[in-house]
Design a protein around this motif. Structure first.
Motif, PDB file in Angstrom:
ATOM      1  N   THR A 123      -4.128  12.548  -1.172  1.00  0.00           N
ATOM      2  CA  THR A 123      -4.777  11.266  -1.206  1.00  0.00           C
ATOM      3  C   THR A 123      -6.312  11.264  -0.843  1.00  0.00           C
ATOM      4  N   TYR A 133       9.715   8.505  -2.734  1.00  0.00           N
ATOM      5  CA  TYR A 133       9.695   7.182  -2.844  1.00  0.00           C
ATOM      6  C   TYR A 133       8.741   7.109  -4.124  1.00  0.00           C
ATOM      7  N   SER A 134       9.288   5.680  -4.665  1.00  0.00           N
ATOM      8  CA  SER A 134       8.673   5.512  -6.070  1.00  0.00           C
ATOM      9  C   SER A 134       8.443   3.969  -6.058  1.00  0.00           C
ATOM     10  N   ALA A 135       7.740   3.492  -7.133  1.00  0.00           N
ATOM     11  CA  ALA A 135       7.409   1.993  -7.319  1.00  0.00           C
ATOM     12  C   ALA A 135       8.600   1.287  -7.646  1.00  0.00           C
ATOM     13  N   TYR A 165       2.456  -0.809  -7.383  1.00  0.00           N
ATOM     14  CA  TYR A 165       3.638  -1.464  -6.407  1.00  0.00           C
ATOM     15  C   TYR A 165       3.284  -2.965  -6.732  1.00  0.00           C
ATOM     16  N   ASP A 195       0.796  -1.163   0.079  1.00  0.00           N
ATOM     17  CA  ASP A 195       0.026   0.018   0.102  1.00  0.00           C
ATOM     18  C   ASP A 195       0.713   1.048  -0.202  1.00  0.00           C
ATOM     19  N   SER A 196       0.794   2.021  -0.971  1.00  0.00           N
ATOM     20  CA  SER A 196       1.789   3.239  -1.109  1.00  0.00           C
ATOM     21  C   SER A 196       1.662   4.357  -0.375  1.00  0.00           C
ATOM     22  N   ARG A 197       0.535   4.191   0.626  1.00  0.00           N
ATOM     23  CA  ARG A 197       0.484   5.416   1.676  1.00  0.00           C
ATOM     24  C   ARG A 197       0.625   4.699   3.093  1.00  0.00           C
ATOM     25  N   TYR A 223      10.435   0.496  -4.485  1.00  0.00           N
ATOM     26  CA  TYR A 223       9.632  -0.408  -3.750  1.00  0.00           C
ATOM     27  C   TYR A 223       9.968  -1.721  -4.324  1.00  0.00           C
ATOM     28  N   SER A 246      -2.266  -1.435  -3.878  1.00  0.00           N
ATOM     29  CA  SER A 246      -1.774  -0.323  -4.827  1.00  0.00           C
ATOM     30  C   SER A 246      -1.289  -1.119  -5.937  1.00  0.00           C
TER      31      SER A 246
END
Length: 300
Positions: free
Chosen positions: A235, A71-73, A103, A34-36, A76, A100
């Motif tokens: 968001t 931060y980025s995919a 991700y 989960d990106s958040r 990750y 996400s």
């Protein structure tokens, strides 16, 4: 063969409960996708795993980043791949869960080798966004990289600015870095999507928002208001509460907007995931069927 189990699906469908049980039965931790939830100081608005849930099962990538950290995919992907090499040394299974889309795709399929933006370029583009506005930057992207302009979400400043950052920093189009090749993985991937009738998902979302409000979402948003310019807070959940704190909406209006925007996000998630033919769709209460499917791969 080592197996990465990916549990995904729309928000509020029941991923957390199922994954906690699966992780305990398989004896593995949970890799959060989960990106958040990866950011600190915003557990209520992101529905992050509670302290009790994290005591039950070890979680990775929950509350590990400061709000202002980039931060980025692709970052990750690299970190998860490094982690998986450690986890697979201890178990035949690893469990990743989240909603996400980028991700999950990054870990399962690999991501384009796009350069990391340097601090100077990032600061310059941040200033230009504030001074010139999103519309002007969209027009610049149309001129510099019309192919990407045609497909990018032009209402999302982060996506537009990032593409321009790459254009200015490298002298090449953002499109030129997108090779669209699926990366080879040294492990099997089992993707399980959780779903329910749409009206039941919507009902769960409405209940979750009411619970967030009871848990103190408004107070959390008020505390985070000075940081509203940060991407981590751009968001659903915080934007509606910020609008109430600005006096734009009443609290009832903000809560209803939050419910509606979350329902729209759930539809977007389902559309994305249902394009993937590798996903097996099951209900969140089909734990035994899911476990049987996983173990059957190893002939256990």
């Amino acid at each position: 063969m080592k197996t990465l189990i990916v549990i995904t699906g729309p928000t509020a469908v029941g991923k957390t409960r199922l994954c906690l049980s699966l992780a305990e039965r398989l004896g593995v931790p949970i890799i959060n996708a989960d990106s958040r939830q990866i950011y600190q100081d915003m557990p209520i608005g992101t529905a992050a795993p509670t302290e009790e849930e994290q005591r039950r099962v070890k979680h990775y990538f929950v509350g590990t980043l400061a709000l202002d950290e980039y931060y980025s995919a692709s970052m990750y992907e690299q970190q998860v791949m490094n982690l998986l090499s450690q986890l697979f040394a201890q178990s035949d299974y690893a469990l990743m869960s989240g909603g996400s889309m980028m991700y999950i795709d990054a870990v399962c399929n690999g991501i384009d080798d796009i350069p990391t933006v340097d601090d100077e370029t990032r600061a310059t583009m941040k200033r230009r966004l504030a001074e010139e506005g999103l519309e002007a930057l969209c027009e610049e992207l149309r001129q510099l990289d019309p192919e990407h302009w045609a497909i990018v979400d032009r209402k999302n400043p982060r996506r537009v600015v990032h593409a321009l950052e790459i254009c200015h920093m490298t002298g090449r189009t953002y499109t030129s870095f997108r090779k669209k090749e699926v990366g080879e993985r040294p492990f099997r991937i089992v993707k399980i999507g959780l779903t329910l009738p749409r009206e039941e998902i919507y009902e769960r979302i409405n209940r979750r928002v009411d619970l967030m409000m009871e848990q103190g979402l408004l107070e959390e948003a008020r505390r985070l208001l000075p940081f509203r310019h940060l991407n981590a807070l751009n968001t659903v959940g915080y934007k509606e509460m910020f609008a109430y704190l600005d006096g734009t909406w009443t609290l009832d209006e903000a809560v209803e907007r939050l419910k509606g925007n979350t329902r729209r996000y759930a539809r977007k998630q389902l559309t994305w995931f249902k394009r993937d033919p590798q996903v097996t769709w099951l209900a969140p209460d089909q734990e035994e069927e899911i476990l049987e499917m996983i173990l059957k791969l190893h002939g256990e």
